[in-house]
Design a protein around this motif. Structure first.
Motif, PDB file in Angstrom:
ATOM      1  N   CYS A   1      -2.194   3.984   6.795  1.00  0.00           N
ATOM      2  CA  CYS A   1      -2.035   3.187   5.664  1.00  0.00           C
ATOM      3  C   CYS A   1      -0.946   3.822   4.513  1.00  0.00           C
ATOM      4  O   CYS A   1      -0.881   5.304   4.374  1.00  0.00           O
ATOM      5  CB  CYS A   1      -3.205   2.874   4.838  1.00  0.00           C
ATOM      6  SG  CYS A   1      -4.102   1.688   5.684  1.00  0.00           S
ATOM      7  N   VAL A   2      -0.156   3.173   3.933  1.00  0.00           N
ATOM      8  CA  VAL A   2       0.715   3.706   3.012  1.00  0.00           C
ATOM      9  C   VAL A   2       0.266   3.924   1.613  1.00  0.00           C
ATOM     10  O   VAL A   2       1.089   4.252   0.720  1.00  0.00           O
ATOM     11  CB  VAL A   2       2.011   2.972   2.973  1.00  0.00           C
ATOM     12  CG1 VAL A   2       2.976   3.084   4.410  1.00  0.00           C
ATOM     13  CG2 VAL A   2       2.064   1.587   2.715  1.00  0.00           C
ATOM     14  N   SER A   3      -0.792   3.454   1.429  1.00  0.00           N
ATOM     15  CA  SER A   3      -1.585   3.646  -0.063  1.00  0.00           C
ATOM     16  C   SER A   3      -3.077   3.437   0.488  1.00  0.00           C
ATOM     17  O   SER A   3      -3.388   2.716   1.381  1.00  0.00           O
ATOM     18  CB  SER A   3      -1.404   2.513  -0.694  1.00  0.00           C
ATOM     19  OG  SER A   3      -1.210   1.318  -0.424  1.00  0.00           O
ATOM     20  N   ALA A   4      -3.864   4.309  -0.819  1.00  0.00           N
ATOM     21  CA  ALA A   4      -5.374   4.033  -0.640  1.00  0.00           C
ATOM     22  C   ALA A   4      -5.586   2.427  -0.949  1.00  0.00           C
ATOM     23  O   ALA A   4      -6.790   2.160  -0.128  1.00  0.00           O
ATOM     24  CB  ALA A   4      -5.750   4.948  -1.721  1.00  0.00           C
ATOM     25  N   ALA A   5      -4.988   1.717  -1.478  1.00  0.00           N
ATOM     26  CA  ALA A   5      -5.445   0.223  -1.831  1.00  0.00           C
ATOM     27  C   ALA A   5      -5.038  -0.223  -0.632  1.00  0.00           C
ATOM     28  O   ALA A   5      -5.946  -1.348  -0.238  1.00  0.00           O
ATOM     29  CB  ALA A   5      -4.327  -0.235  -2.998  1.00  0.00           C
TER      30      ALA A   5
ATOM     31  N   VAL B   1      -1.002   7.963   4.018  1.00  0.00           N
ATOM     32  CA  VAL B   1       0.178   8.930   4.074  1.00  0.00           C
ATOM     33  C   VAL B   1       1.216   7.800   3.048  1.00  0.00           C
ATOM     34  O   VAL B   1       1.750   6.868   3.456  1.00  0.00           O
ATOM     35  CB  VAL B   1       1.132   9.268   5.147  1.00  0.00           C
ATOM     36  CG1 VAL B   1       2.433   9.840   4.685  1.00  0.00           C
ATOM     37  CG2 VAL B   1       0.024   9.998   5.786  1.00  0.00           C
ATOM     38  N   HIS B   2       1.478   8.161   1.737  1.00  0.00           N
ATOM     39  CA  HIS B   2       2.330   7.472   0.812  1.00  0.00           C
ATOM     40  C   HIS B   2       3.867   7.486   1.518  1.00  0.00           C
ATOM     41  O   HIS B   2       4.176   8.496   1.955  1.00  0.00           O
ATOM     42  CB  HIS B   2       2.345   8.046  -0.644  1.00  0.00           C
ATOM     43  CG  HIS B   2       1.302   7.913  -1.546  1.00  0.00           C
ATOM     44  ND1 HIS B   2       0.729   8.677  -2.347  1.00  0.00           N
ATOM     45  CD2 HIS B   2       0.235   6.858  -1.195  1.00  0.00           C
ATOM     46  CE1 HIS B   2      -0.341   8.123  -2.998  1.00  0.00           C
ATOM     47  NE2 HIS B   2      -0.749   7.004  -2.096  1.00  0.00           N
TER      48      HIS B   2
ATOM     49  N   THR C   1       6.399  13.240   3.353  1.00  0.00           N
ATOM     50  CA  THR C   1       5.650  11.878   4.067  1.00  0.00           C
ATOM     51  C   THR C   1       6.046  12.300   5.492  1.00  0.00           C
ATOM     52  O   THR C   1       5.038  12.391   6.495  1.00  0.00           O
ATOM     53  CB  THR C   1       6.489  10.684   4.045  1.00  0.00           C
ATOM     54  OG1 THR C   1       6.474  10.226   2.535  1.00  0.00           O
ATOM     55  CG2 THR C   1       6.091   9.381   4.929  1.00  0.00           C
ATOM     56  N   GLY C   2       7.193  12.839   6.151  1.00  0.00           N
ATOM     57  CA  GLY C   2       7.329  13.340   7.256  1.00  0.00           C
ATOM     58  C   GLY C   2       6.552  14.241   8.001  1.00  0.00           C
ATOM     59  O   GLY C   2       5.924  14.358   9.089  1.00  0.00           O
ATOM     60  N   ALA C   3       6.196  15.175   6.929  1.00  0.00           N
ATOM     61  CA  ALA C   3       5.276  16.482   7.436  1.00  0.00           C
ATOM     62  C   ALA C   3       3.890  15.692   7.543  1.00  0.00           C
ATOM     63  O   ALA C   3       3.184  16.429   8.252  1.00  0.00           O
ATOM     64  CB  ALA C   3       5.286  17.677   6.199  1.00  0.00           C
TER      65      ALA C   3
END
Length: 378
Positions: A153-157, A174-175, A353-355
């Motif tokens: 997911c790109v956010s905790a939400a 991971v944002h 993000t990539g890492a």
């Protein structure tokens, strides 16, 4: 037929299955492919031909396979799944990374857990629909989770939304990240008239209809204001018919950077998101943003900006008030823009993000990286 793969992610072929091939999802994939090529992986992308994603990756010399898949599930689903399975057999990846709902559906049906699989929703499928269709989408996401070694997911939400829908999974958050240097600018726009810019596909998700409903109230407070809608999409004709003379439509553009730099304020009135890229890009350009309270929005804003920059979704009055307040106070805009740039630089750089994604691959290669099995779909 089976072949060994190595636990070192630098030796693993990663197949990115992607639909759609444009917009924010495509930008995320381009950034990941660049990072993975630089790190020594072999990233391969399967996406619809003729898309911006396919063209950009091929121009950079990346490996791309045509995958003819539409945005929505329907009668073509069996063919689309079968064609993706053929790509999997040809590429023989050590890991499959499926992006967005349609690719997540086809990839999991094609592979069914036989290859380590990462599913990245980029906003949940059931948020885009209502009624019976939404119920079916929730049931599929709950069932399909068994065929994903990790849901990213790109956010905790976004993760909380999945959990509240009953999706049980191994989760990672991971944002999204952006190339801050690409969007950075030297200072304010210097427009003759206060300018609001909205970058996004012209569709229900992005909420431009709500923005147009709010715009007369903005003009009542700032009569010289101008609004620019950057993008194209299925709602374009209807939105153009509803817009007044102070609204400009650019259509599809190859580079959004000049439009962020031309903005005094950037707005994204979305109905749902995972974590939208446009506000991050705007903040990287040093522009204050006004966003709606959807998944990822609060997490993306700098501390202390919520009171001024976060409004309820589908609330034209609140949206107009926030835009009018910023347009009328240049010094406030400039301060918020500076803070926004520093925030993105410190927390949302694309390299971070990539890492983080590479670390997920490393975990999965270590746990599951013992053999390649052919996908089921024939």
């Amino acid at each position: 037929m089976r072949a060994p793969i190595e636990a070192d992610p630098g030796s693993v072929t990663v197949l990115h299955a992607v639909q759609p091939g444009d917009g924010g999802v495509a930008r995320v994939v381009v950034d990941l492919v660049r990072a993975q090529r630089a790190a020594g992986l072999r990233p391969v992308t399967a996406c619809p031909p003729g898309t911006a994603l396919a063209a950009e990756l091929r121009a950079e010399g990346a490996e791309v396979h045509d995958w003819r898949a539409g945005r929505d599930p329907g009668p073509a689903l069996f063919r689309e799944t079968r064609e993706l399975a053929r790509v999997v057999r040809a590429v023989r990846p050590g890991l499959v990374h499926a992006h967005s709902a349609k690719a997540g559906l086809c990839a999991r049906l094609a592979v069914r857990g036989r290859i380590p699989t990462v599913y990245q929703p980029h906003a949940w499928s059931f948020e885009a629909v209502t009624g019976t269709t939404a119920g079916l989408a929730r049931r599929w996401e709950r069932f399909g989770a068994r065929w994903a070694d990790r849901i990213l997911c790109v956010s905790a939400a976004e993760r909380r939304t999945g959990e509240e829908a009953g999706v049980a999974a191994a989760w990672s958050v991971v944002h999204n990240g952006v190339d801050v240097a690409r969007f950075a600018t030297d200072g304010p726009a210097g427009n003759p008239a206060p300018t609001v810019v909205c970058v996004g596909r012209l569709c229900r998700q992005k909420g431009q209809d709500v923005l147009l409903a709010a715009w007369p109230a903005v003009l009542a407070e700032v009569p010289a204001a101008r609004l620019v809608l950057v993008g194209e999409g299925p709602d374009g004709e209807r939105l153009r018919a509803a817009a007044g003379p102070s609204v400009r439509f650019t259509g599809a553009v190859g580079d959004t950077v000049p439009w962020y730099r031309a903005a005094d304020v950037v707005v994204l009135p979305s109905r749902w998101e995972g974590m939208a890229l446009a506000p991050l890009e705007a903040m990287a350009a040093g522009r204050p943003v006004v966003v709606t309270e959807v998944d990822g929005a609060r997490e993306s804003l700098p501390p202390g900006h919520e009171a001024l920059c976060l409004v309820p979704s589908e609330d034209p009055a609140a949206l107009a008030a926030a835009l009018g307040r910023l347009l009328g106070r240049p010094e406030l805009r400039h301060r918020l823009g500076r803070e926004a740039h520093e925030h993105v630089l410190s927390s949302f750089d694309v390299r971070r993000t990539g890492a983080a994604v590479a670390e997920i691959y490393r975990e999965l290669a270590g746990v599951r990286g013992t053999e390649h099995r052919e996908p089921i779909a024939q």
